[in-house]
Design a protein around this motif. Structure first.
Motif: not given
Ligand code: FAD
Length: 432
Positions: A71, A247, A251, A262
């Motif tokens: 990602v 990250c 998310l 991604a």
């Protein structure tokens, strides 16, 4: 490079973010829409949370259970804003610019100066460069600090920073106590005003984060599920400000309809064997369960929908600290009921009562039959999670095999080596 030999100039092209990231990271990327984002487990006392994110790619993707998704993260807005506020040499934060470096070439008629494109950063706005391309949360290197000292208008501050640069003990103590991100460094040294362009050449690129895919394309066509532990911690031995992993918190912040960028990374050494009759032992405490959910969803489909015969036994060993942290409880129960999983065992390491144990203890409980599955039935052993746990599990397996396989220590070691050589010992390690 100095402040005089680097600048933001006009770009020759304007790229959408995904193409800019592709150019910056030399990777083929796909946009995914978030379809669902929910909490899987939560333990308020320890701030522990694990989330489930369901992603739908905008163009066709291929993966098998065991693969990862990488990602491209996005830095937290409050940190980006605090950093941008301090930078010099910014006309318009949102205009697309190209970082350029002055190159001098010697020619027979003298030195020629040319502004050349800085290859590591594609055309993007300064806001986006500091949001998506640069790592502003890992504590600064001494190289960055050296420049920050030069950019201070207050001499005492410059001196303090230079002490960190020259005294490695001081530097390491500072880092381990504060683990400061760039905005915190700026807060500690208020006169520090670096130039946006030069600082951009000194910071490291913001790296993609990998997540083990928790779904199967057979069970969920063109979907990727991930299981993410949300990283939060307090610095200064737990007394300092809250820090948020880049990250995992990005998310967590996503809503259905939001998009992420991604790529899929294949992991051939962590796939299920083609032979569905081979026994599988799956050991995945915490988010280590992530790839195994993909495994059982895939196998259920193979067994039920494609009527594959003679599926071998699949044993899942999961562990977590507290009961409330158990992941996919109902799904596991369902999978045991419908025969996709033959065992789903749980170890709780911190729960009050007399059942405190780690997954290793569960392996020991099942030692005799597990040894038979591995030695006589050509079983496969999978372990996913952090490095320390994986080492402990290997150690325990060696003891179990020695005991129940009636082997010497050396024989048991050799047997595990042979499992590795035959691609029957699979590891997916993340974290320390
Ligand atoms: P970052 O911003 O990268 O911050 C993490 C850093 O913060 C740590 O490296 C450490 O330096 C620091 N830190 C963290 N906790 C503390 C603390 N208590 N005290 C001091 N400092 C601390 N993660 C999952 O959740 N699910 C998965 O399925 C998964 N699969 C993975 C597969 C692979 C192959 C790999 C390599 C990693 C996997 N990870 C998985 C981990 C994931 O890639 C990220 O590393 C994780 O989500 C943290 O990223 P972040 O950007 O949120 O945190």
């Amino acid at each position: 490079v100095t402040e005089e030999t680097v600048r933001f100039g006009r770009p020759t092209t304007e790229l959408p973010v995904i193409n800019a990231l592709e150019a910056g990271f030399r990777k083929s990327l796909v946009t995914y829409e978030v379809k669902e984002n929910k909490t899987l487990s939560e333990h308020k006392e320890t701030n522990a949370e694990t989330i489930f994110v369901d992603l739908q790619p905008k163009s066709e993707i291929k993966y098998v259970p065991g693969d990862h998704i990488g990602v491209m993260p996005v830095n937290r807005k409050e940190i980006v804003d605090a950093v941008l506020e301090r930078l010099r040499g910014v006309e318009d934060l949102d205009k697309i610019v190209q970082l350029k470096i002055m190159k001098e070439t010697l020619t027979p008629t003298g030195t020629v100066k040319n502004w050349e494109r800085y290859e590591r950063l594609p055309p993007a706005s300064i806001r986006n460069i500091y949001t998506r391309f640069l790592d502003i949360t890992t504590p600064p290197t001494t190289k960055v600090l050296k420049y920050l000292a030069e950019s201070c208008t207050d001499e005492a501050e410059a001196e303090q920073i230079n002490e960190l640069v020259t005294d490695s003990n001081k530097y390491h103590d500072w880092i381990s106590f504060h683990y400061p991100h760039l905005a915190e460094v700026f807060a500690q040294f208020p006169s520090c005003r670096p130039q946006a362009a030069l600082l951009a050449t000194l910071l490291s690129p913001l790296q993609p984060r990998f997540y083990s895919i928790s779904s199967s394309l057979l069970a969920h066509p063109q979907r990727v599920h991930i299981t993410v532990a949300v990283v939060v911690y307090k610095t200064q031995n737990g007394e300092g400000p809250m820090h948020y992993g880049v990250c995992s918190n990005y998310l967590k912040s996503l809503q259905p309809g939001d998009e992420i960028i991604a790529f899929i990374r294949h992991k051939p050494s962590f796939q299920m064997p083609k032979d569905i009759s081979a026994p599988l032992i799956l050991v995945g405490p915490g988010t280590g369960i992530a790839p195994f959910r993909g495994f059982w969803h895939h196998r259920r489909h193979l067994i039920k929908e494609l009527v594959s015969h003679n599926p071998g036994p699949v044993w899942l060993f999961f562990g977590c600290r507290y009961k409330s942290m158990e992941l996919y409880k109902e799904e596991k129960e369902e999978a045991v009921l419908d025969g996709t999983l033959h065992k789903a065992r749980l170890a709780l390491s911190k729960e009050e009562g007399d059942h405190r144990k780690y997954v290793q203890a569960l392996l020991e409980d099942e030692g005799a039959e597990m040894t038979r599955l591995l030695v006589e039935e050509h079983g496969h052993f999978y372990v996913c999670g952090d490095c320390k746990m994986a080492d402990d599990v290997e150690q325990k397996l060696e003891e179990i095999i020695q005991k129940h396989g009636d082997m010497t220590k050396e024989d048991a070691k050799e047997f595990i080596d042979s499992l590795r050589n035959e691609n029957r010992y699979h590891e997916d390690i993340f974290g320390i």
